[in-house]
Write a protein that holds these residues in place. Structure first.
Motif, PDB file in Angstrom:
ATOM      1  N   PHE A   1       0.848  -1.201   0.000  1.00 31.91           N
ATOM      2  CA  PHE A   1       0.000   0.000   0.000  1.00 31.91           C
ATOM      3  C   PHE A   1       0.884   1.252   0.000  1.00 31.91           C
ATOM      4  N   TYR A   2       1.951   1.206   0.806  1.00 33.10           N
ATOM      5  CA  TYR A   2       2.862   2.344   0.910  1.00 33.10           C
ATOM      6  C   TYR A   2       3.549   2.609  -0.437  1.00 33.10           C
ATOM      7  N   LEU A   3       4.021   1.532  -1.085  1.00 29.86           N
ATOM      8  CA  LEU A   3       4.680   1.693  -2.372  1.00 29.86           C
ATOM      9  C   LEU A   3       3.725   2.212  -3.437  1.00 29.86           C
ATOM     10  N   LEU A   4       2.483   1.712  -3.396  1.00 29.97           N
ATOM     11  CA  LEU A   4       1.468   2.163  -4.338  1.00 29.97           C
ATOM     12  C   LEU A   4       1.182   3.649  -4.144  1.00 29.97           C
ATOM     13  N   THR A   5       1.108   4.061  -2.893  1.00 29.78           N
ATOM     14  CA  THR A   5       0.834   5.467  -2.591  1.00 29.78           C
ATOM     15  C   THR A   5       1.945   6.361  -3.123  1.00 29.78           C
ATOM     16  N   ILE A   6       3.215   5.925  -2.870  1.00 28.90           N
ATOM     17  CA  ILE A   6       4.357   6.702  -3.360  1.00 28.90           C
ATOM     18  C   ILE A   6       4.334   6.799  -4.881  1.00 28.90           C
ATOM     19  N   SER A   7       4.010   5.698  -5.539  1.00 28.01           N
ATOM     20  CA  SER A   7       3.956   5.674  -7.006  1.00 28.01           C
ATOM     21  C   SER A   7       2.891   6.628  -7.534  1.00 28.01           C
ATOM     22  N   LEU A   8       1.720   6.605  -6.866  1.00 28.81           N
ATOM     23  CA  LEU A   8       0.627   7.487  -7.289  1.00 28.81           C
ATOM     24  C   LEU A   8       0.993   8.951  -7.103  1.00 28.81           C
ATOM     25  N   VAL A   9       1.677   9.267  -6.004  1.00 29.68           N
ATOM     26  CA  VAL A   9       2.098  10.648  -5.744  1.00 29.68           C
ATOM     27  C   VAL A   9       3.060  11.109  -6.824  1.00 29.68           C
ATOM     28  N   CYS A  10       4.045  10.257  -7.164  1.00 32.70           N
ATOM     29  CA  CYS A  10       5.021  10.592  -8.209  1.00 32.70           C
ATOM     30  C   CYS A  10       4.339  10.771  -9.555  1.00 32.70           C
ATOM     31  N   LEU A  11       3.410   9.857  -9.870  1.00 28.29           N
ATOM     32  CA  LEU A  11       2.687   9.937 -11.139  1.00 28.29           C
ATOM     33  C   LEU A  11       1.842  11.194 -11.187  1.00 28.29           C
ATOM     34  N   SER A  12       1.190  11.518 -10.048  1.00 27.02           N
ATOM     35  CA  SER A  12       0.347  12.706  -9.982  1.00 27.02           C
ATOM     36  C   SER A  12       1.158  13.967 -10.222  1.00 27.02           C
ATOM     37  N   SER A  13       2.372  14.033  -9.608  1.00 27.67           N
ATOM     38  CA  SER A  13       3.198  15.228  -9.774  1.00 27.67           C
ATOM     39  C   SER A  13       3.624  15.399 -11.225  1.00 27.67           C
ATOM     40  N   GLN A  14       3.852  14.300 -11.945  1.00 29.52           N
ATOM     41  CA  GLN A  14       4.240  14.381 -13.345  1.00 29.52           C
ATOM     42  C   GLN A  14       3.070  14.775 -14.227  1.00 29.52           C
ATOM     43  N   LEU A  15       1.886  14.258 -13.886  1.00 31.00           N
ATOM     44  CA  LEU A  15       0.708  14.573 -14.689  1.00 31.00           C
ATOM     45  C   LEU A  15       0.331  16.039 -14.581  1.00 31.00           C
ATOM     46  N   PHE A  16       0.457  16.609 -13.385  1.00 31.54           N
ATOM     47  CA  PHE A  16       0.026  17.985 -13.179  1.00 31.54           C
ATOM     48  C   PHE A  16       1.128  18.995 -13.514  1.00 31.54           C
ATOM     49  N   ALA A  17       2.380  18.549 -13.620  1.00 25.81           N
ATOM     50  CA  ALA A  17       3.455  19.450 -14.036  1.00 25.81           C
ATOM     51  C   ALA A  17       3.462  19.507 -15.560  1.00 25.81           C
ATOM     52  N   GLN A  18       2.789  20.503 -16.133  1.00 28.05           N
ATOM     53  CA  GLN A  18       2.656  20.577 -17.583  1.00 28.05           C
ATOM     54  C   GLN A  18       3.992  20.840 -18.254  1.00 28.05           C
ATOM     55  N   TYR A  19       4.823  21.639 -17.611  1.00 30.61           N
ATOM     56  CA  TYR A  19       6.181  21.719 -18.124  1.00 30.61           C
ATOM     57  C   TYR A  19       7.146  21.359 -17.003  1.00 30.61           C
ATOM     58  N   ARG A  20       8.208  20.682 -17.373  1.00 29.07           N
ATOM     59  CA  ARG A  20       9.211  20.280 -16.388  1.00 29.07           C
ATOM     60  C   ARG A  20      10.573  20.215 -17.075  1.00 29.07           C
ATOM     61  N   ILE A  21      11.478  21.069 -16.628  1.00 30.22           N
ATOM     62  CA  ILE A  21      12.838  21.090 -17.157  1.00 30.22           C
ATOM     63  C   ILE A  21      13.782  20.823 -15.997  1.00 30.22           C
ATOM     64  N   GLU A  22      14.506  19.740 -16.095  1.00 31.25           N
ATOM     65  CA  GLU A  22      15.453  19.378 -15.040  1.00 31.25           C
ATOM     66  C   GLU A  22      16.871  19.476 -15.577  1.00 31.25           C
ATOM     67  N   ALA A  23      17.732  20.133 -14.807  1.00 26.41           N
ATOM     68  CA  ALA A  23      19.128  20.272 -15.202  1.00 26.41           C
ATOM     69  C   ALA A  23      20.027  19.776 -14.083  1.00 26.41           C
ATOM     70  N   LYS A  24      21.090  19.097 -14.465  1.00 25.39           N
ATOM     71  CA  LYS A  24      22.086  18.661 -13.493  1.00 25.39           C
ATOM     72  C   LYS A  24      23.440  19.226 -13.905  1.00 25.39           C
ATOM     73  N   PHE A  25      24.006  20.026 -13.012  1.00 26.61           N
ATOM     74  CA  PHE A  25      25.253  20.717 -13.321  1.00 26.61           C
ATOM     75  C   PHE A  25      26.422  20.150 -12.536  1.00 26.61           C
ATOM     76  N   LYS A  26      27.503  19.960 -13.224  1.00 26.55           N
ATOM     77  CA  LYS A  26      28.765  19.666 -12.576  1.00 26.55           C
ATOM     78  C   LYS A  26      29.439  21.002 -12.257  1.00 26.55           C
ATOM     79  N   ASN A  27      30.068  21.073 -11.096  1.00 28.29           N
ATOM     80  CA  ASN A  27      30.763  22.289 -10.662  1.00 28.29           C
ATOM     81  C   ASN A  27      29.816  23.458 -10.400  1.00 28.29           C
ATOM     82  N   LEU A  28      28.627  23.144  -9.923  1.00 28.46           N
ATOM     83  CA  LEU A  28      27.689  24.199  -9.524  1.00 28.46           C
ATOM     84  C   LEU A  28      26.851  23.692  -8.366  1.00 28.46           C
ATOM     85  N   ARG A  29      26.852  24.422  -7.266  1.00 33.91           N
ATOM     86  CA  ARG A  29      26.090  24.034  -6.083  1.00 33.91           C
ATOM     87  C   ARG A  29      25.449  25.264  -5.449  1.00 33.91           C
ATOM     88  N   ASP A  30      24.293  25.036  -4.830  1.00 30.75           N
ATOM     89  CA  ASP A  30      23.634  26.053  -3.990  1.00 30.75           C
ATOM     90  C   ASP A  30      23.565  27.423  -4.672  1.00 30.75           C
TER      91      ASP A  30
END
Length: 454
Positions: free
Chosen positions: A4-33
């Motif tokens: 049940f716990y895993l299902l809930t976490i999955s639904l939360v993650c799926l929900s956040s993706q469905l409602f985030a109409q745009y999503r741009i994720e960047a990962k930088f080397k040599n850049l923090r905070d």
């Protein structure tokens, strides 16, 4: 419970993706905070769309529940570093080294950015080679430099052709100069000396896709509307109207691009300092605002109607509206009743610095041609009699027909488009407008002499 716990976490993650109409994720080397800003281009300014903080792992995420307007965006990562990104796909990610953004960047989920940066990386690599060769003066190095430059030019053309239809290709094409074909031969066998001018007029926008609304959110269209018209101000009004229509008609009906091109083209002629260009401005307002009301809000249409109503009466060749005002003796004077071969309507303000500098020149012009039929009809802004009298005495304008609006019923700003002072109109014997605008005294004299005695 574990399932049940895993299902809930999955639904939360799926929900956040469905409602985030745009999503741009960047990962930088040599850049923090560091706080990053996602900005979009509009004309020559970058506007902040979103901001987010880079976490301890160098990851930053921009997302919201609505789509981004597609176009060219810029990601500012701090330390005056930034990179352009294309927003066509609404969800994608990338990785990059903050010390070498362009060469290290790699995208996931965005073909447009893959294409764009494959091009940018090639340009940067070859640009480094050219820079090293620039410092050398031997013939071998010079030839190598020219060879690289030629190869880059061919690469650009091949890229634009190979990926035609993509936003990346359209952006790169918009930065490329026009290729001028050889001049055609005239009937006498000589090359047409005006060929480059003709080609400029007819093909200036060939490298811009004016059917694509995404191009609005780039710096390119804004720069080039002005660049197109500025060298063409000498053309007749009918030609400028025809060219303006051709530009607008390149865009589709009822599109954001059409609205943008109408606004930019109309705005160019509204602010033009060239006498007579207000006729193009009025034409554009009548055709593209009043005949296409679906593009504009009700208040804009209302303001345009009012502006057209007054400006049409003030165009070159139009008989200027009459006005009834009071002279120094308290007698009513009307503009149309003035008997003169040529009349200068001089609307000024006593506290206007330019009026103070220009009025003595106008006094001298009037003295030179008063006995030949020149008259100056000079209304003052405001109705302070003492200030008015002091101005006339100080600047020796007693030979003008000095008048004032004691009733306060005349709106010079609207009825005579007196948005600055002095506002000047030169009128023929029939009170038709033959000159107007921010004219130098020498230009005024040429017009006056032309119409005296006619």
């Amino acid at each position: 419970m574990k399932y049940f716990y895993l299902l809930t976490i999955s639904l939360v993650c799926l929900s956040s993706q469905l409602f985030a109409q745009y999503r741009i994720e960047a990962k930088f080397k040599n850049l923090r905070d560091s706080v990053c800003y996602l900005t979009y281009y509009y004309e020559d300014v970058n506007y902040v769309q979103d901001s987010a903080k880079v976490n301890a792992n160098g990851v930053v995420v921009f997302q919201a529940k609505q789509n981004l307007e597609p176009g060219l965006y810029n990601l500012m990562i701090g330390g005056w570093k930034s990179i352009d990104i294309l927003v066509v796909e609404q969800q994608f990610s990338f990785e990059a080294d903050a010390k070498d953004l362009v060469n290290s960047i790699k995208f996931t989920g965005s073909r447009e950015n893959d294409l764009f940066y494959s091009y940018q990386q090639k340009i940067v690599r070859e640009g480094v080679k050219i820079a090293l060769l620039e410092a050398k003066t031997d013939s071998v190095s010079i030839n190598k430099k020219y060879a690289i430059q030629y190869e880059l030019e061919q690469y650009r053309k091949k890229f634009v052709t190979a990926f035609a239809g993509t936003f990346a290709s359209k952006l790169i094409k918009a930065t490329m100069p026009m290729d001028l074909p050889p001049a055609p031969k005239l009937s006498n066998g000589q090359e047409d000396p005006l060929w480059s001018n003709k080609f400029f007029v007819n093909h200036f926008f060939d490298n811009f896709d004016l059917t694509d609304d995404r191009m609005i959110r780039t710096p390119y269209i804004h720069q080039n509307v002005a660049s197109y018209f500025e060298p063409l101000t000498y053309l007749p009004i009918d030609s400028l109207i025809s060219l303006s229509r051709k530009i607008v008609e390149k865009a589709g009906r009822n599109t954001a691009m059409r609205k943008y091109l109408i606004t930019k083209t109309t705005g160019f002629f509204e602010t033009s300092k060239t006498m007579g260009h207000d006729a193009v401005f009025v034409y554009m307002m009548k055709k593209y605002y009043l005949q296409e009301p679906q593009l504009w809000d009700e208040n804009t249409i209302k303001l345009v109607k009012e502006r057209v109503f007054y400006l049409e009466k003030l165009l070159i060749g139009s008989k200027i509206p009459d006005v009834k005002l009071t002279d120094l003796a308290g007698k009513e004077q009307t503009l149309h009743a003035q008997n003169a071969d040529c009349t200068i309507l001089y609307i000024y303000a006593a506290d206007c610095g330019h009026c103070k500098n220009f009025t003595p020149q106008l006094v001298q012009l009037h003295r030179r041609y008063a006995d030949k039929g020149l008259l100056v009809f000079a209304p003052i802004f405001g109705n302070d009699l003492e200030t008015w009298g002091e101005f006339i005495k100080h600047y020796q304008t007693q030979d003008f027909v000095n008048v004032i609006d004691q009733t306060g019923n005349v709106n010079f700003f609207q009825e005579f488009d007196a948005q600055y002072t002095p506002t000047i109109y030169i009128l023929d014997k029939e009170k038709r407008v033959v000159g107007k605008g921010n004219l130098a005294i020498e230009d005024m004299e040429q017009i006056v002499v032309r119409y005296l005695g006619k």
